[in-house]
Design a protein around this motif. Structure first.
Motif, PDB file in Angstrom:
ATOM      1  N   LEU A 137       7.432  -9.686   0.214  1.00  0.00           N
ATOM      2  CA  LEU A 137       7.451  -8.943  -0.720  1.00  0.00           C
ATOM      3  C   LEU A 137       6.446  -8.655  -1.857  1.00  0.00           C
ATOM      4  CD1 LEU A 137       9.547  -6.697  -1.712  1.00  0.00           C
ATOM      5  CD2 LEU A 137      10.727  -8.379  -3.190  1.00  0.00           C
ATOM      6  N   ALA A 138       5.611  -9.639  -2.179  1.00  0.00           N
ATOM      7  CA  ALA A 138       4.716  -9.482  -3.275  1.00  0.00           C
ATOM      8  C   ALA A 138       3.628  -8.897  -2.437  1.00  0.00           C
ATOM      9  CB  ALA A 138       4.074 -11.064  -3.588  1.00  0.00           C
ATOM     10  N   PHE A 139       3.242  -9.422  -1.269  1.00  0.00           N
ATOM     11  CA  PHE A 139       2.085  -8.856  -0.568  1.00  0.00           C
ATOM     12  C   PHE A 139       2.246  -7.180  -0.418  1.00  0.00           C
ATOM     13  CE2 PHE A 139      -0.387  -7.307   3.137  1.00  0.00           C
ATOM     14  CZ  PHE A 139      -1.416  -8.286   2.785  1.00  0.00           C
ATOM     15  N   VAL A 140       3.499  -6.792  -0.080  1.00  0.00           N
ATOM     16  CA  VAL A 140       3.616  -5.461   0.367  1.00  0.00           C
ATOM     17  C   VAL A 140       3.562  -4.641  -1.096  1.00  0.00           C
ATOM     18  CG1 VAL A 140       6.116  -5.313   0.332  1.00  0.00           C
ATOM     19  CG2 VAL A 140       4.845  -3.885   1.838  1.00  0.00           C
ATOM     20  N   LEU A 141       4.122  -5.211  -1.966  1.00  0.00           N
ATOM     21  CA  LEU A 141       4.174  -4.696  -3.421  1.00  0.00           C
ATOM     22  C   LEU A 141       2.683  -4.413  -4.099  1.00  0.00           C
ATOM     23  CD1 LEU A 141       7.003  -6.406  -5.448  1.00  0.00           C
ATOM     24  CD2 LEU A 141       6.867  -4.003  -4.850  1.00  0.00           C
ATOM     25  N   ASN A 142       1.852  -5.374  -3.609  1.00  0.00           N
ATOM     26  CA  ASN A 142       0.470  -5.450  -4.160  1.00  0.00           C
ATOM     27  C   ASN A 142      -0.098  -4.145  -3.181  1.00  0.00           C
ATOM     28  OD1 ASN A 142      -0.228  -6.974  -6.149  1.00  0.00           O
ATOM     29  ND2 ASN A 142      -0.477  -8.885  -4.744  1.00  0.00           N
ATOM     30  N   ALA A 143       0.095  -4.000  -2.122  1.00  0.00           N
ATOM     31  CA  ALA A 143      -0.333  -2.917  -1.172  1.00  0.00           C
ATOM     32  C   ALA A 143      -0.001  -1.557  -1.770  1.00  0.00           C
ATOM     33  CB  ALA A 143      -0.146  -3.201   0.250  1.00  0.00           C
ATOM     34  N   ALA A 197      -1.904   1.622  -3.301  1.00  0.00           N
ATOM     35  CA  ALA A 197      -1.593   3.149  -2.312  1.00  0.00           C
ATOM     36  C   ALA A 197      -1.220   4.041  -3.391  1.00  0.00           C
ATOM     37  CB  ALA A 197      -0.678   2.819  -1.517  1.00  0.00           C
ATOM     38  N   TYR A 198      -0.366   3.684  -4.401  1.00  0.00           N
ATOM     39  CA  TYR A 198       0.019   4.550  -5.694  1.00  0.00           C
ATOM     40  C   TYR A 198      -1.097   4.859  -6.371  1.00  0.00           C
ATOM     41  CZ  TYR A 198       4.987   3.716  -4.589  1.00  0.00           C
ATOM     42  OH  TYR A 198       6.336   3.877  -4.103  1.00  0.00           O
ATOM     43  N   ALA A 199      -2.029   3.792  -6.880  1.00  0.00           N
ATOM     44  CA  ALA A 199      -3.070   4.115  -7.439  1.00  0.00           C
ATOM     45  C   ALA A 199      -4.225   5.095  -6.884  1.00  0.00           C
ATOM     46  CB  ALA A 199      -3.885   2.765  -8.019  1.00  0.00           C
ATOM     47  N   SER A 200      -4.136   4.917  -5.574  1.00  0.00           N
ATOM     48  CA  SER A 200      -5.252   5.945  -4.933  1.00  0.00           C
ATOM     49  C   SER A 200      -4.620   7.323  -4.975  1.00  0.00           C
ATOM     50  CB  SER A 200      -5.120   5.208  -3.756  1.00  0.00           C
ATOM     51  OG  SER A 200      -4.194   5.547  -3.031  1.00  0.00           O
ATOM     52  N   ILE A 201      -3.128   7.432  -5.094  1.00  0.00           N
ATOM     53  CA  ILE A 201      -2.659   9.147  -5.224  1.00  0.00           C
ATOM     54  C   ILE A 201      -2.508   9.209  -6.632  1.00  0.00           C
ATOM     55  CG2 ILE A 201      -2.159   9.118  -2.793  1.00  0.00           C
ATOM     56  CD1 ILE A 201       0.771   8.869  -3.880  1.00  0.00           C
ATOM     57  N   ASP A 202      -3.128   8.216  -7.537  1.00  0.00           N
ATOM     58  CA  ASP A 202      -2.888   8.894  -9.026  1.00  0.00           C
ATOM     59  C   ASP A 202      -1.367   8.657  -9.439  1.00  0.00           C
ATOM     60  OD1 ASP A 202      -5.475   9.082  -9.392  1.00  0.00           O
ATOM     61  OD2 ASP A 202      -5.304  11.100  -8.882  1.00  0.00           O
ATOM     62  N   SER A 203      -0.622   7.596  -8.769  1.00  0.00           N
ATOM     63  CA  SER A 203       0.933   7.508  -9.349  1.00  0.00           C
ATOM     64  C   SER A 203       0.654   6.236 -10.242  1.00  0.00           C
ATOM     65  CB  SER A 203       1.864   7.286  -8.092  1.00  0.00           C
ATOM     66  OG  SER A 203       2.056   8.467  -7.535  1.00  0.00           O
TER      67      SER A 203
END
Ligand code: ADP
Length: 660
Positions: free
Chosen positions: A146-152, A156-162
């Motif tokens: 869960l931690a791994f996928v949350l980091n990813a 991903a959110y940061a890369s689309i400015d969320s």
């Protein structure tokens, strides 16, 4: 199986074999390393090896190993920019995981597909697949997934400015930190958060998070990450205009990278130090460090690092008025820039080409998803039916048990009813018997007491009417007869009461030996007067005793009844003969008369309570038809039989038997 799989992974991790073996090899570590691998000359060789392993797994029917080998191959393909092949292989992994129902397999397939999409610039799709992996993660027994996928997801959110979503994802990881087996995941979340803060120009927080991340990576001996973080911290200090601290961190980063001989890191650290000296206008020191940076950059084939070195070298030489060197580095810088642009163009072209193919793949993925959903629906339906059937079966069992219970209950109550009925029946019979006994009792009183009382009346009448004519002796005789009769009547009454008691079960016919001849004589005496009144003679010539074993009182009653009947049904001048004879081992007593006798029809009705036959006597004496029934009862209770021989108009003989 699991341990086999782990051994298999350890063996198959070529990416960073030394590190992987030093740390306890968890799946997430294995996968983190897969994602970080860079393209190099060994990649083709590694792909071939995976092919062989896959073949071996197929031969051994090891589906689980196959899923992970496919994931690994897909990631290798992606690392070498072969995105179509990568997706193709990853779809196979997903397919296998779907049909095996392997959640962990599905999880890694989704993660990898997401990775490929985001690598090709399709951030939306990447996010979509990460969300699928995220949905599966809680079902896996390790929080690390869960931690791994949350980091990813956060990245991903940061890369689309969320940014808000990104913050939330990383903070979720921090909430899990106590459960994590691989603490690097926490360091990554901290580092990701630091980057978000830096992006928002919140340098204080950014620095704090970077430092926290650094502590963990140091503790975990993740040297490369440690160096990278030191570089980040240095850059942050530089942004905060704290040049001394910036320099100290760059220096520390350099030391770390040199220790592990990580060329790219070394190049970056030297570049940073060079820039620091450049800013200090210490051009000689700047040039010395930048040249070292350029060398390390070449060794690492890091064009970005080289571009940076050349740019600053050119500027430093220019500042020193060494235009020749400045020009040399400027031209180097422009060459590298062209190369980077070219590479970027090639990369873009490659991405464009794969984008179309990937679109086709998306259709396939959607199809797979639909198939999977259909299957899940089907499974759910089957489960529903199964549950329904189980429910029905359970209901059936409950109903059956209920029916059985009711049946048993009914059977028991039927049994109880039967018992109660039988008891009532028995009570009825008892009541009937008691009723009959009562009837008999009254009739016997009438039948047996009336006779003696009559003779008493005749004695008393004689005394009253002929007192004058009677001599003293006559009176004495009459008085004696009267006394005898009264005594006999008393005995009779006793007998009667005893019989009544016998009928209610209150008497026992305890047998005792007695002389039956004596009993016959006593009765002859008792009934003599009654017989004489009808001018009937009772004959009994036996003198020698004849012993029987019976209840004397009841036998006396029988004899008296039979003689009474003989008197009753014999006209005047008749004869009644009494006798007792031994016959075998029993004594047969007979009372014979010369009376009216009886027809066969009448004979059949005798001794039966239900027939209750009665006719008046020759002197019109009344009867009840119960005397003989009483006789039969008493004889049988004494173990004997009673019967009659008779002919109409000629007389009757009543017999009964007794034991000696
Ligand atoms: P009861 O004499 O009160 O009528 P019993 O039971 O003693 O009752 O006799 C039943 C009937 O059997 C008599 O009414 C009579 O019809 C017949 N019976 C009994 N004894 C004799 C006998 N010695 N001779 C002819 N008939 C008899």
């Amino acid at each position: 199986m699991k341990s086999l799989l782990l051994i298999f992974f350890c063996a198959s991790i070529f990416v960073q074999p030394v590190r992987a073996q030093q740390e306890s090899a968890s799946l997430i570590q294995w996968y983190s390393n897969l994602q970080r691998q860079a393209i190099d000359e060994t990649i083709e060789k590694r792909l071939k090896e995976k092919q062989q392993d896959l073949q071996q797994a197929a031969e051994m029917h090891d589906d689980s190993a196959r899923i992970f080998l496919l994931v690994e191959s897909g990631m290798l393909q992606a690392a070498s920019y072969k995105y179509e092949e990568a997706i193709d292989v990853l779809l196979k992994a997903l397919n296998q995981a779907d049909s095996d129902g392997s959640t962990i397999g599905q999880f890694y397939a989704y993660l990898s597909i997401a990775h490929v999409f985001s690598e090709t610039g399709n951030k939306e799709k990447g996010l979509q697949f990460l969300e699928r992996a995220d949905a599966l993660a809680p079902g896996l027994n390790q929080s690390d997934h869960l931690a791994f996928v949350l980091n990813a997801l956060g990245r991903a959110y940061a890369s689309i400015d969320s940014i808000a979503d990104a913050f939330e994802s990383f903070n979720e990881v921090l909430k899990l930190k106590e459960q994590l087996q691989y603490p690097v995941l926490e360091a990554e979340a901290l580092s990701n958060l630091a980057q978000l803060y830096r992006r928002q120009k919140d340098y204080t927080n950014s620095l704090d998070y970077f430092k926290q991340a650094l502590t963990i990576q140091r503790r975990e001996r993740k040297r490369q990450e440690e160096g990278e973080l030191l570089n980040e911290i240095g850059a942050l200090y530089s942004m905060m205009n704290n040049r001394e601290r910036a320099y100290a961190n760059y220096k520390a980063a350099l030391e770390v990278f040199q220790r592990i001989d990580y060329k790219k890191g070394i190049a970056e650290a030297y570049n940073n130090i060079g820039e620091y000296y450049y800013d200090q206008r210490n051009y000689a020191q700047a040039i010395a460090n930048l040249e070292l940076a350029a060398m390390a950059g070449q060794a690492a084939n890091s064009k970005e690092a080289m571009l940076n070195s050349y740019e600053y070298l050119s500027m430093a030489y220019k500042a020193l008025n060494n235009f020749e060197r400045a020009l040399h580095y400027k031209s180097n810088q422009l060459n590298i820039r062209d190369l980077i642009i070219e590479e970027g163009n090639n990369q873009k072209l490659l991405e464009k080409q794969s984008a179309y193919a990937l679109q086709q793949m998306e259709v396939e993925i959607d199809r797979l998803e639909r198939v999977k959903m259909d299957r899940e629906r089907e499974l759910a339906e089957q489960k529903r039916i199964q549950r329904y059937l189980y429910g029905m079966a359970a209901l059936g069992i409950v109903i059956a048990v209920l029916i059985l219970y009711l049946y048993l209950l009914k059977r028991r109550s039927n049994k109880q009813l039967k018992v109660i009925n039988a008891r009532i029946e028995a009570q009825n019979v008892q009541l009937q018997t008691l009723n009959n006994t009562k009837d008999k009792f009254f009739s016997i009183i009438g039948h047996d007491i009336k006779g003696p009382l009559n003779s008493l009346t005749s004695f008393s009448g004689l005394l009253i009417n002929h007192f004058e004519a009677l001599s003293k002796e006559d009176i004495q005789t009459v008085a004696r007869d009267l006394d005898k009769s009264l005594k006999n009547l008393f005995t009779l009454l006793n007998n009667l009461l005893e019989w009544a008691r016998s009928q209610t079960g209150n008497i026992d016919f305890t047998p005792a030996p007695f002389d039956v001849v004596e009993v016959l004589n006593q009765n002859k005496e008792l009934l003599h007067a009654q017989a004489a009144a009808k001018e009937i003679t009772i004959l009994h010539e036996q003198v020698s005793p004849m012993m029987v074993t019976a209840n004397q009182q009841s036998i006396t009653t029988v004899v008296r009844n039979l003689i009474s009947n003989a008197i009753k049904f014999t006209p005047a001048n008749g004869v009644i003969k009494l006798s007792a004879e031994q016959s075998g081992n029993e004594v047969i007593v007979s009372i014979a008369d010369t009376g009216v006798g009886m027809s066969n029809t009448v004979k059949e009705k005798l001794f039966r309570l239900d027939a209750k036959h009665s006719t008046p006597g020759t002197a019109n004496e009344k009867g009840t038809g119960l005397g003989l029934i009483l006789c039969k009862d008493f004889v049988e209770k004494n173990g004997g039989r009673i019967w009659v021989e008779s002919e109409e108009g000629k007389g009757s003989v009543f017999y009964f038997s007794l034991r000696n």
